[in-house]
Design an enzyme around this catalytic site. Sequence first.
Site, PDB file in Angstrom:
ATOM      1  N   GLU A 261       0.890  -1.231  -0.102  1.00  0.00           N
ATOM      2  CA  GLU A 261      -0.127  -0.060  -0.019  1.00  0.00           C
ATOM      3  C   GLU A 261       0.943   1.299  -0.055  1.00  0.00           C
ATOM      4  O   GLU A 261       0.600   2.340  -0.629  1.00  0.00           O
ATOM      5  CB  GLU A 261      -0.870   0.065   1.041  1.00  0.00           C
ATOM      6  CG  GLU A 261      -1.609   1.411   1.443  1.00  0.00           C
ATOM      7  CD  GLU A 261      -2.639   1.775   0.561  1.00  0.00           C
ATOM      8  OE1 GLU A 261      -2.988   2.803   0.446  1.00  0.00           O
ATOM      9  OE2 GLU A 261      -2.774   0.764  -0.537  1.00  0.00           O
TER      10      GLU A 261
ATOM     11  N   HIS B  22       2.661   1.872  -3.313  1.00  0.00           N
ATOM     12  CA  HIS B  22       1.558   2.316  -4.216  1.00  0.00           C
ATOM     13  C   HIS B  22       1.279   4.022  -4.145  1.00  0.00           C
ATOM     14  O   HIS B  22       1.163   4.720  -4.941  1.00  0.00           O
ATOM     15  CB  HIS B  22       0.392   1.818  -4.165  1.00  0.00           C
ATOM     16  CG  HIS B  22      -0.989   2.118  -5.053  1.00  0.00           C
ATOM     17  ND1 HIS B  22      -0.717   2.294  -6.460  1.00  0.00           N
ATOM     18  CD2 HIS B  22      -2.195   2.459  -4.542  1.00  0.00           C
ATOM     19  CE1 HIS B  22      -1.867   2.485  -6.851  1.00  0.00           C
ATOM     20  NE2 HIS B  22      -2.852   2.768  -5.768  1.00  0.00           N
TER      21      HIS B  22
ATOM     22  N   HIS C 122     -12.685   3.658  -9.048  1.00  0.00           N
ATOM     23  CA  HIS C 122     -11.472   3.852  -9.026  1.00  0.00           C
ATOM     24  C   HIS C 122     -10.602   3.203 -10.151  1.00  0.00           C
ATOM     25  O   HIS C 122      -9.798   4.205 -10.724  1.00  0.00           O
ATOM     26  CB  HIS C 122     -10.537   3.244  -7.554  1.00  0.00           C
ATOM     27  CG  HIS C 122      -9.545   3.725  -7.543  1.00  0.00           C
ATOM     28  ND1 HIS C 122      -8.241   3.069  -7.302  1.00  0.00           N
ATOM     29  CD2 HIS C 122      -9.024   4.884  -6.639  1.00  0.00           C
ATOM     30  CE1 HIS C 122      -7.182   3.917  -6.988  1.00  0.00           C
ATOM     31  NE2 HIS C 122      -7.784   4.969  -6.581  1.00  0.00           N
TER      32      HIS C 122
ATOM     33  N   HIS D 231     -21.012  -9.697 -14.973  1.00  0.00           N
ATOM     34  CA  HIS D 231     -19.796  -9.515 -15.516  1.00  0.00           C
ATOM     35  C   HIS D 231     -19.320 -10.097 -16.636  1.00  0.00           C
ATOM     36  O   HIS D 231     -18.780  -9.559 -17.737  1.00  0.00           O
ATOM     37  CB  HIS D 231     -18.639  -9.375 -14.510  1.00  0.00           C
ATOM     38  CG  HIS D 231     -17.420  -8.956 -15.170  1.00  0.00           C
ATOM     39  ND1 HIS D 231     -17.165  -7.611 -15.720  1.00  0.00           N
ATOM     40  CD2 HIS D 231     -16.077  -9.666 -15.162  1.00  0.00           C
ATOM     41  CE1 HIS D 231     -15.917  -7.888 -16.209  1.00  0.00           C
ATOM     42  NE2 HIS D 231     -15.401  -8.822 -15.979  1.00  0.00           N
TER      43      HIS D 231
ATOM     44  N   HIS E 169      -4.631  -9.607 -16.384  1.00  0.00           N
ATOM     45  CA  HIS E 169      -5.830  -9.241 -16.898  1.00  0.00           C
ATOM     46  C   HIS E 169      -6.110  -7.661 -16.991  1.00  0.00           C
ATOM     47  O   HIS E 169      -6.617  -7.215 -17.897  1.00  0.00           O
ATOM     48  CB  HIS E 169      -6.970  -9.876 -15.921  1.00  0.00           C
ATOM     49  CG  HIS E 169      -8.382  -9.924 -16.267  1.00  0.00           C
ATOM     50  ND1 HIS E 169      -8.632 -10.746 -17.561  1.00  0.00           N
ATOM     51  CD2 HIS E 169      -9.495  -9.494 -15.686  1.00  0.00           C
ATOM     52  CE1 HIS E 169     -10.126 -10.391 -17.500  1.00  0.00           C
ATOM     53  NE2 HIS E 169     -10.560  -9.855 -16.426  1.00  0.00           N
TER      54      HIS E 169
END
EC number: 1.17.99.9
Length: 297
Positions: free
Chosen positions: A58, A61, A123, A208, A268
């Site tokens: 975290e 990032h 996001h 999805h 992906h």
Amino acid sequence: MNRKLSIFSAFVTFTMMIVLLMGGTVTKTDSGNGCGTDWPLCHGELIPTNPSVETMIEYSHRAVTGVVGLLIIALCLWTLVAFKDRLDIKIFAFLAFIFMLIQSIVGAGAVVWQQSDLVMALHFGISLISFASLLILTILIMERSGQEFRESVPAFLRKLLYGLLIYTLIVVYTGAFVRHVGATYACVGWPVCSQPTMTFEAWVQMIHRILAGLLFFYTLFVHYTAIRLKHRTSRTGMLFATFFISCQVATGAWIVLGGHATYVPLLHAFLITCYFGVISYLAYHAFRTRKKDSRLR
């Protein structure tokens, strides 16, 4: 062409891709709370001491996102000085900055106020728009001075590209929502769920898949249309788009059928980022060739 600016813009675009992949790593490893509820500090410290793996993910990032944000600001200022008469370049520089800012605010809000999954799913899509804006900005900067695009995109193909761009964002949102509600492995089997009972998470996953399947066939149809209408730029771009979306579907199946390693979801995310970048450019190319004047002034 401003060579130094072109190189810098390409570099910033690449770093934005890194931010996207690091964000995917945070989500995959469930490291969003790695720094507690503090932001921009991490557990009340500027540099965390004795950090856990989740804290390191975290914190790194956040750090990289901050650096890339500064690079985007520098790029925007440079382009404003170098291309005072180019409204199109100014617009995409602004879009890259504003969506990077919104992405940071949403990310900070998730840490401090624990946003809902519906909000957090935005996001990734916001980050994609910032990346696509940087990509288009880089292409515009690299164009030869005075270059014009006389190969107008046929109206039908242009509308298809607009629709494909919007629909892609919808599918991206559902994919992000799948991750945030923990529905990645909610369905047994692929392409349909084979379990006897369907939970909420399983329905999220199945919806999805259906939307992603429609996106795949939509892409094939647009590619076929570009070939039939013999539009060179769209035909070439859709060839890349078809490749990326095909690989995207394959990695989606791989994730469900056994791709539990962290790199599979990241692949992906990488593929959909490349796909969205191509579609965004093609949609803008179609927009700016709708009239004789190929540029916004």
